[in-house]
Design an enzyme around this catalytic site. Structure first.
Site, PDB file in Angstrom:
ATOM      1  N   GLY A 192       0.796  -1.220   0.000  1.00 50.59           N
ATOM      2  CA  GLY A 192       0.000   0.000   0.000  1.00 50.59           C
ATOM      3  C   GLY A 192       0.825   1.265   0.000  1.00 50.59           C
ATOM      4  O   GLY A 192       0.320   2.335  -0.364  1.00 50.59           O
ATOM      5  N   HIS A 193       2.083   1.186   0.403  1.00 46.56           N
ATOM      6  CA  HIS A 193       2.955   2.366   0.413  1.00 46.56           C
ATOM      7  C   HIS A 193       4.160   2.099  -0.478  1.00 46.56           C
ATOM      8  O   HIS A 193       5.094   1.409  -0.083  1.00 46.56           O
ATOM      9  CB  HIS A 193       3.422   2.684   1.831  1.00 46.56           C
ATOM     10  CG  HIS A 193       3.967   4.074   1.985  1.00 46.56           C
ATOM     11  ND1 HIS A 193       4.929   4.605   1.141  1.00 46.56           N
ATOM     12  CD2 HIS A 193       3.678   5.051   2.883  1.00 46.56           C
ATOM     13  CE1 HIS A 193       5.216   5.842   1.516  1.00 46.56           C
ATOM     14  NE2 HIS A 193       4.471   6.136   2.570  1.00 46.56           N
ATOM     15  N   HIS A 253      -2.280  10.022  -1.653  1.00 43.36           N
ATOM     16  CA  HIS A 253      -1.237  10.314  -0.683  1.00 43.36           C
ATOM     17  C   HIS A 253       0.035  10.734  -1.420  1.00 43.36           C
ATOM     18  O   HIS A 253       0.562   9.997  -2.251  1.00 43.36           O
ATOM     19  CB  HIS A 253      -0.998   9.058   0.158  1.00 43.36           C
ATOM     20  CG  HIS A 253      -0.074   9.235   1.306  1.00 43.36           C
ATOM     21  ND1 HIS A 253       1.299   9.173   1.174  1.00 43.36           N
ATOM     22  CD2 HIS A 253      -0.316   9.458   2.632  1.00 43.36           C
ATOM     23  CE1 HIS A 253       1.859   9.336   2.356  1.00 43.36           C
ATOM     24  NE2 HIS A 253       0.906   9.506   3.258  1.00 43.36           N
ATOM     25  N   GLU A 305      -3.249  13.378   3.710  1.00 46.02           N
ATOM     26  CA  GLU A 305      -1.889  13.752   3.311  1.00 46.02           C
ATOM     27  C   GLU A 305      -1.745  13.724   1.790  1.00 46.02           C
ATOM     28  O   GLU A 305      -0.761  13.221   1.246  1.00 46.02           O
ATOM     29  CB  GLU A 305      -0.866  12.816   3.961  1.00 46.02           C
ATOM     30  CG  GLU A 305      -0.915  12.816   5.480  1.00 46.02           C
ATOM     31  CD  GLU A 305       0.082  11.878   6.107  1.00 46.02           C
ATOM     32  OE1 GLU A 305       0.819  12.319   7.016  1.00 46.02           O
ATOM     33  OE2 GLU A 305       0.150  10.708   5.680  1.00 46.02           O
ATOM     34  N   GLU A 321       3.980  17.980   3.390  1.00 43.23           N
ATOM     35  CA  GLU A 321       4.812  17.157   4.261  1.00 43.23           C
ATOM     36  C   GLU A 321       6.284  17.199   3.844  1.00 43.23           C
ATOM     37  O   GLU A 321       6.612  17.180   2.657  1.00 43.23           O
ATOM     38  CB  GLU A 321       4.318  15.714   4.248  1.00 43.23           C
ATOM     39  CG  GLU A 321       5.054  14.811   5.213  1.00 43.23           C
ATOM     40  CD  GLU A 321       4.608  13.369   5.139  1.00 43.23           C
ATOM     41  OE1 GLU A 321       5.411  12.482   5.535  1.00 43.23           O
ATOM     42  OE2 GLU A 321       3.476  13.116   4.702  1.00 43.23           O
ATOM     43  N   CYS A 323       8.520  14.877   4.047  1.00 40.43           N
ATOM     44  CA  CYS A 323       8.892  13.695   3.269  1.00 40.43           C
ATOM     45  C   CYS A 323       8.449  13.818   1.812  1.00 40.43           C
ATOM     46  O   CYS A 323       9.111  13.287   0.914  1.00 40.43           O
ATOM     47  CB  CYS A 323       8.301  12.440   3.892  1.00 40.43           C
ATOM     48  SG  CYS A 323       9.200  11.852   5.352  1.00 40.43           S
ATOM     49  N   CYS A 398       8.882   9.973  10.516  1.00 45.11           N
ATOM     50  CA  CYS A 398       9.486   9.696   9.213  1.00 45.11           C
ATOM     51  C   CYS A 398      10.369  10.834   8.716  1.00 45.11           C
ATOM     52  O   CYS A 398      11.355  10.589   8.002  1.00 45.11           O
ATOM     53  CB  CYS A 398       8.403   9.382   8.191  1.00 45.11           C
ATOM     54  SG  CYS A 398       7.084  10.621   8.088  1.00 45.11           S
ATOM     55  N   CYS A 399      10.039  12.077   9.058  1.00 48.03           N
ATOM     56  CA  CYS A 399      10.706  13.218   8.422  1.00 48.03           C
ATOM     57  C   CYS A 399      12.136  13.480   8.906  1.00 48.03           C
ATOM     58  O   CYS A 399      13.032  13.668   8.073  1.00 48.03           O
ATOM     59  CB  CYS A 399       9.858  14.475   8.595  1.00 48.03           C
ATOM     60  SG  CYS A 399       8.239  14.377   7.774  1.00 48.03           S
TER      61      CYS A 399
END
Length: 626
Positions: A192-193, A253, A305, A321, A323, A398-399
């Site tokens: 999914g990502h 996303h 997002e 974001e 990222c 995550c960033c």
């Protein structure tokens, strides 16, 4: 030798890439330059901070629960393993530049040993699913991030392999990658990502093992056929609504979409798939033609997002974001290598100096997750999803490690070569040493960029070298050695006899400019923004007199913009405006009344420096005075 270390993206000799990246150590930034100072701050502050936070926030303990060295519940996001892997990648790139850093090397080796100990006998590695949901391994791919985490592990291993460190990490990643190939080459499943795609391609580039590339291509071809459960966000959120080869617009996303498109370009150049590359370019035109903020940020919606509709770019509700900005930089770099077109380097520069740079405080240990273009007076910044100031860490972290891995490898994105030529894409004070057609080339750059548009480039080589200098799209009237630059695809080509050394002087005019939005961007209609060179400027409450509310300030577009400076801000811009206080406190008065207006002197600072003095309102798009 550090100058022989390959960087994060290095197409094989059989790929269709137009430009070739330099070795990571080929470029050295001067410590006093903006990029050099940022890289040094990342090495001494951001990277150690990330390592400390992985311990304090429990990401490393998640692995220790797998090995039996810790008790309790899994902490933080179910994909927190990826934060560890990104920090390991940053450490590997940094060790490639500073191999004598014993403390950093110890962090990498002990963490790699922990990860190796947590790996299953069959090669599987995921601390959340191993401990919390072992029976659902590979069965929740729409949301599990299992392959996403694997992708970041692989990218850390690629960095380690190229830097000549962390051999154990490379072994772990290859075992997991081989398991993934064995499992996913036989089933119609995708994650999914997206992220695994570009990681597999780079692992193929390191090892020459073709199944890694073939699986990356398979994942791309399977996507868009409704294989994933999009849940309440739908299949567009996961880019599973339409195959990438036929998609006409970016969707869902943002980080997922941009990581996917980075992988698209990687696969396209390695498999010589022109249709796939054309799809990436088509989607780029949509993203940067209708859905990108002035700062290079992308993502209009907090809810998922995600990208918004075309021209849906509200400044105060911008998600932007960090990222996503980094992913944009990665995608544009790949397109630049594939095509040699300067528009991609322009976008790299824009997002680097604005959205990416603005995400990190000057202390190197506080960060924004979202990057709005307007922080309103009275904003409730009590929640980490939309804080009023940078935070040291996030529950979804995550960033910060993503920033660390980018900046640690930043010198690998400055310049490229092709047969007979050297191309300079990002300007910074420093030195460059490489080879062109087997001949040694030494380049010394002297510049105050991005504060000053004068760039002096001294070249010494025996090669019949063509030096191509990027002329940014904003640099109207650029001069090369005092003569108007002849620009093709965003570059001015300079041919000289370099054997005795020669200096080329590039002058990029940097007047302060007023930028108006496209008329379909309703959220900022009637506003202007101030820019200078590659930098976007903003107004901060800190520079307004006591009692003046930022939202009442209007800019006088007829008045000059004058350069000045503040401590830690080499170039500010002085402007004039008016404070137009509403004549009525009614929210919707029956008749429009003229506001009370008073003149005001304004000071604009670069957007990337906002929030470093004190928390408070900020604004990029400024209403025009009546």
């Amino acid at each position: 030798m550090t100058e022989r270390i390959l960087g994060p993206v290095h197409p094989t000799s059989a790929a269709t890439a137009t430009l070739r990246p330099l070795f990571l150590g080929a470029v050295t930034f001067s410590p006093g330059s903006l990029l050099g100072g940022w890289q040094e701050r990342t090495a001494t502050r951001t990277l150690p901070h990330c390592a400390e936070q992985l311990e304090a926030a429990g990401a490393l303990d998640n692995f220790r629960r797998v090995t039996g060295e810790a008790d309790g519940d899994h902490r933080n996001m179910w994909f927190a393993d990826s934060d560890v892997y990104k920090t390991l990648e940053a450490a590997a790139w940094q060790l490639g530049r500073t191999p004598d850093d014993a403390e950093l090397r110890a962090f990498l080796e002990t963490t790699a040993a922990l990860v190796a100990k947590a790996q299953g006998d069959d090669g599987y590695l995921n601390s959340y699913f191993t401990v919390v949901k072992p029976e659902l391994r590979w069965r929740e791919l729409h949301w599990s991030h299992e392959l996403y985490c694997a992708g970041h592990l692989i990218q850390a291993a690629v960095a380690a392999a190229r830097a000549g460190v962390g051999a154990q990490l490379v072994t772990v990643a290859r075992r997991f990658a081989d398991l993934i190939v064995e499992r996913f080459s036989r089933v119609d499943d995708v994650d999914g990502h997206p992220e695994i795609e570009t990681a597999l391609v780079e692992l193929y580039r390191v090892t020459g093992h073709r199944p890694y590339l073939d699986l990356a291509k398979r994942f791309l071809d399977l996507r868009g056929h409704g294989l994933l459960d999009g849940g309440r966000f739908g299949s567009r959120y996961l880019q599973d609504h339409e195959p990438v080869r036929t998609a006409g617009e970016v969707a869902g996303h943002v980080v997922r979409q941009l990581y996917l498109l980075a992988g698209v370009v990687d696969v396209a150049v390695e498999t010589r798939d022109d249709e796939l590359l054309d799809a990436a370019r088509r989607l780029w035109a949509d993203a940067f033609g209708t859905r990108t903020y002035l700062t290079g940020a992308q993502g209009s919606r907090h809810r998922d997002e995600a990208f918004g509709d075309p021209y849906e770019l509200p400044p105060d509700r911008a998600y932007g974001e960090t990222c996503a900005a980094i992913a944009s930089f990665h995608w544009n770099w790949r397109l630049l290598l594939a095509t040699g077109e300067g528009k991609y380097a322009d976008e790299m520069e824009r997002v680097l100096y604005n959205a990416i740079a603005g995400s990190t405080a000057l202390d190197g240990t506080h960060f924004f997750y979202a990057n709005p273009l307007h922080l309103r007076t009275g904003h409730d910044g009590s929640h980490e999803d939309a804080p009023s100031h940078r935070l040291p860490w996030y529950s979804c972290a995550c960033c910060p490690p993503n920033l660390a891995r980018l900046v640690a490898s930043l010198s690998g994105y400055v310049a490229t070569t092709d047969p007979g030529g050297l191309q300079v894409h990002l300007y910074a004070d420093g030195t460059l040493q490489t080879t062109v057609d087997g001949a040694e080339v030494r380049v010394v750059t002297r510049t105050g960029y991005p504060w000053d548009g004068r760039v002096e480039i001294s070249v010494t080589t025996d090669a019949a070298l063509t030096l191509s200098l990027r002329i940014p799209g904003w640099a109207a009237g650029a001069l090369v050695d005092g003569v108007p630059a002849e620009v093709h695809d965003g570059y001015a080509a300079v041919r000289r006899d370099w054997t005795a050394g020669a200096t080329v002087v590039l002058d990029l005019p940097m007047p302060a400019r007023l930028v108006r939005p496209h008329p379909r961007i309703d959220a900022v209609r009637g506003c202007v923004a101030v820019t200078r060179g590659p930098l976007v400027y903003c107004l901060e409450q800190a520079d307004l007199p006591a009692g003046v509310t930022l939202e009442d300030v209007r800019l006088d577009v007829g008045a000059p913009l004058v350069a000045g400076r503040l401590p830690d801000v080499p170039v500010t811009l002085a402007a004039r405006g008016r404070v137009e206080t509403p004549a009525s406190d009614e929210l919707y008065p029956a008749e429009a009344e003229e506001p009370h207006g008073e003149p005001i002197e304004l000071t604009a600072i670069p957007y990337f420096l906002w929030g470093n003095r004190e928390p408070g309102p900020m604004r990029v798009w400024l209403p025009v005075a009546r």
